[in-house]
Design a protein around this motif. Structure first.
Motif, PDB file in Angstrom:
ATOM      1  N   ALA A  79       0.839  -1.193   0.000  1.00 56.24           N
ATOM      2  CA  ALA A  79       0.000   0.000   0.000  1.00 56.24           C
ATOM      3  C   ALA A  79       0.878   1.248   0.000  1.00 56.24           C
ATOM      4  CB  ALA A  79      -0.908  -0.004   1.226  1.00 56.24           C
ATOM      5  N   LYS A  80       0.512   2.221  -0.816  1.00 58.12           N
ATOM      6  CA  LYS A  80       1.270   3.467  -0.916  1.00 58.12           C
ATOM      7  C   LYS A  80       0.495   4.580  -0.225  1.00 58.12           C
ATOM      8  CE  LYS A  80       3.519   2.216  -5.209  1.00 58.12           C
ATOM      9  NZ  LYS A  80       3.797   2.566  -6.591  1.00 58.12           N
ATOM     10  N   TYR A  81       1.209   5.352   0.591  1.00 57.21           N
ATOM     11  CA  TYR A  81       0.620   6.479   1.301  1.00 57.21           C
ATOM     12  C   TYR A  81       1.561   7.664   1.230  1.00 57.21           C
ATOM     13  CZ  TYR A  81      -2.718   3.316   3.541  1.00 57.21           C
ATOM     14  OH  TYR A  81      -3.711   2.410   3.781  1.00 57.21           O
TER      15      TYR A  81
ATOM     16  N   HIS B 137       6.674   9.743   1.898  1.00 57.77           N
ATOM     17  CA  HIS B 137       6.137   8.770   0.953  1.00 57.77           C
ATOM     18  C   HIS B 137       6.422   7.379   1.514  1.00 57.77           C
ATOM     19  CE1 HIS B 137       5.559  11.996  -1.937  1.00 57.77           C
ATOM     20  NE2 HIS B 137       6.776  12.405  -1.643  1.00 57.77           N
ATOM     21  N   LEU B 138       5.378   6.592   1.674  1.00 56.29           N
ATOM     22  CA  LEU B 138       5.483   5.282   2.316  1.00 56.29           C
ATOM     23  C   LEU B 138       4.981   4.164   1.420  1.00 56.29           C
ATOM     24  CD1 LEU B 138       3.910   6.274   5.734  1.00 56.29           C
ATOM     25  CD2 LEU B 138       6.292   5.626   5.407  1.00 56.29           C
ATOM     26  N   ILE B 139       5.585   2.995   1.585  1.00 51.82           N
ATOM     27  CA  ILE B 139       5.043   1.746   1.071  1.00 51.82           C
ATOM     28  C   ILE B 139       5.028   0.812   2.263  1.00 51.82           C
ATOM     29  CG2 ILE B 139       5.319  -0.201  -0.505  1.00 51.82           C
ATOM     30  CD1 ILE B 139       6.843   1.681  -2.392  1.00 51.82           C
ATOM     31  N   ILE B 140       3.832   0.306   2.591  1.00 49.93           N
ATOM     32  CA  ILE B 140       3.691  -0.530   3.783  1.00 49.93           C
ATOM     33  C   ILE B 140       2.918  -1.808   3.479  1.00 49.93           C
ATOM     34  CG2 ILE B 140       3.734   1.491   5.294  1.00 49.93           C
ATOM     35  CD1 ILE B 140       0.716   1.046   5.775  1.00 49.93           C
ATOM     36  N   ASN B 141       3.104  -2.781   4.351  1.00 45.33           N
ATOM     37  CA  ASN B 141       2.324  -4.011   4.318  1.00 45.33           C
ATOM     38  C   ASN B 141       1.202  -3.829   5.329  1.00 45.33           C
ATOM     39  OD1 ASN B 141       1.225  -6.549   4.638  1.00 45.33           O
ATOM     40  ND2 ASN B 141       3.193  -7.609   4.640  1.00 45.33           N
ATOM     41  N   GLU B 142      -0.017  -3.652   4.843  1.00 38.65           N
ATOM     42  CA  GLU B 142      -1.161  -3.395   5.735  1.00 38.65           C
ATOM     43  C   GLU B 142      -1.534  -4.602   6.584  1.00 38.65           C
ATOM     44  OE1 GLU B 142      -3.716   0.044   3.529  1.00 38.65           O
ATOM     45  OE2 GLU B 142      -3.961  -1.980   2.746  1.00 38.65           O
ATOM     46  N   GLU B 143      -0.995  -5.758   6.264  1.00 38.52           N
ATOM     47  CA  GLU B 143      -1.241  -6.931   7.096  1.00 38.52           C
ATOM     48  C   GLU B 143      -0.418  -6.872   8.385  1.00 38.52           C
ATOM     49  OE1 GLU B 143      -0.364 -10.262   4.573  1.00 38.52           O
ATOM     50  OE2 GLU B 143      -2.276 -10.106   3.515  1.00 38.52           O
ATOM     51  N   LYS B 144       0.644  -6.062   8.394  1.00 34.49           N
ATOM     52  CA  LYS B 144       1.538  -5.985   9.547  1.00 34.49           C
ATOM     53  C   LYS B 144       1.429  -4.682  10.326  1.00 34.49           C
ATOM     54  CE  LYS B 144       4.920  -9.160   7.642  1.00 34.49           C
ATOM     55  NZ  LYS B 144       6.315  -9.365   7.270  1.00 34.49           N
TER      56      LYS B 144
ATOM     57  N   SER C 235      -0.516  -0.378  10.410  1.00 36.35           N
ATOM     58  CA  SER C 235      -1.478   0.580   9.859  1.00 36.35           C
ATOM     59  C   SER C 235      -0.785   1.931   9.717  1.00 36.35           C
ATOM     60  CB  SER C 235      -2.694   0.716  10.775  1.00 36.35           C
ATOM     61  OG  SER C 235      -2.337   1.408  11.954  1.00 36.35           O
ATOM     62  N   ILE C 236      -1.378   2.797   8.959  1.00 35.75           N
ATOM     63  CA  ILE C 236      -0.818   4.133   8.772  1.00 35.75           C
ATOM     64  C   ILE C 236      -0.834   4.891  10.098  1.00 35.75           C
ATOM     65  CG2 ILE C 236      -2.929   5.281   8.032  1.00 35.75           C
ATOM     66  CD1 ILE C 236       0.503   5.750   6.446  1.00 35.75           C
ATOM     67  N   LEU C 237      -1.809   4.615  10.945  1.00 34.13           N
ATOM     68  CA  LEU C 237      -1.882   5.272  12.251  1.00 34.13           C
ATOM     69  C   LEU C 237      -0.710   4.849  13.142  1.00 34.13           C
ATOM     70  CD1 LEU C 237      -3.458   7.227  14.007  1.00 34.13           C
ATOM     71  CD2 LEU C 237      -4.836   5.306  14.803  1.00 34.13           C
ATOM     72  N   ASP C 238      -0.279   3.590  13.068  1.00 35.09           N
ATOM     73  CA  ASP C 238       0.891   3.134  13.821  1.00 35.09           C
ATOM     74  C   ASP C 238       2.122   3.954  13.456  1.00 35.09           C
ATOM     75  OD1 ASP C 238      -0.645   1.067  14.929  1.00 35.09           O
ATOM     76  OD2 ASP C 238       0.007  -0.390  13.419  1.00 35.09           O
ATOM     77  N   ILE C 239       2.283   4.230  12.185  1.00 35.29           N
ATOM     78  CA  ILE C 239       3.442   4.982  11.702  1.00 35.29           C
ATOM     79  C   ILE C 239       3.353   6.437  12.156  1.00 35.29           C
ATOM     80  CG2 ILE C 239       4.684   5.734   9.634  1.00 35.29           C
ATOM     81  CD1 ILE C 239       3.438   3.121   8.324  1.00 35.29           C
ATOM     82  N   LYS C 240       2.174   7.024  12.075  1.00 34.18           N
ATOM     83  CA  LYS C 240       2.000   8.406  12.518  1.00 34.18           C
ATOM     84  C   LYS C 240       2.300   8.552  14.005  1.00 34.18           C
ATOM     85  CE  LYS C 240      -1.304   9.694   8.944  1.00 34.18           C
ATOM     86  NZ  LYS C 240      -2.667  10.155   8.631  1.00 34.18           N
ATOM     87  N   LYS C 241       1.912   7.566  14.798  1.00 35.65           N
ATOM     88  CA  LYS C 241       2.198   7.605  16.234  1.00 35.65           C
ATOM     89  C   LYS C 241       3.697   7.490  16.495  1.00 35.65           C
ATOM     90  CE  LYS C 241      -2.210   5.735  17.832  1.00 35.65           C
ATOM     91  NZ  LYS C 241      -2.902   4.577  18.441  1.00 35.65           N
ATOM     92  N   ALA C 242       4.389   6.641  15.737  1.00 33.37           N
ATOM     93  CA  ALA C 242       5.836   6.488  15.896  1.00 33.37           C
ATOM     94  C   ALA C 242       6.553   7.785  15.549  1.00 33.37           C
ATOM     95  CB  ALA C 242       6.347   5.338  15.028  1.00 33.37           C
TER      96      ALA C 242
END
Length: 113
Positions: A27-29, A67-74, A76-83
């Motif tokens: 997923a790209k965000y 710019h992110l590419i993430i595995n949504e199975e592992k 969420s975008i909210l996890d990254i924003k909190k970090a």
């Protein structure tokens, strides 16, 4: 009667399969993150990579976008924003604590919204 029951069961299985969320492994965000300098860039990217499931993180100082590419199975975008917020940088959705922001180097104090 038997055919009707089989047909109804197939319909139920089809509808329930479509109702499940499909998680994207690539997923790209693009998220907005406050930052000023190369030190900020390194800190933001390091915070993003600290979340399991982040495949790519590239911060652009010119437009303050990560710019992110993430595995949504592992993750969420909210996890990254909190970090990212935990290391002192505001995102569009999660704001850094004042204590974390104040602990940033002087050149890293960006204009908060």
């Amino acid at each position: 009667m038997k055919n009707i029951l089989i047909g109804m069961m197939l319909l139920f299985v089809t509808l329930s399969t479509q109702a499940q969320d499909k998680k994207n492994k690539n997923a790209k965000y693009d998220i907005e993150v406050g930052g000023n300098c190369d030190i900020c860039k390194k800190r933001i990217e390091k915070a993003a990579f600290s979340v399991k499931g982040v495949k790519s993180a590239d911060y652009h100082l010119d437009d303050n976008t990560l710019h992110l590419i993430i595995n949504e199975e592992k993750c969420s975008i909210l996890d990254i924003k909190k970090a990212i917020a935990s290391v002192g940088h505001d995102t569009d959705e999660v704001k850094a604590a004042d204590k974390d922001y104040e602990s940033l180097h002087g050149c890293c104090h960006y204009e908060r919204k």
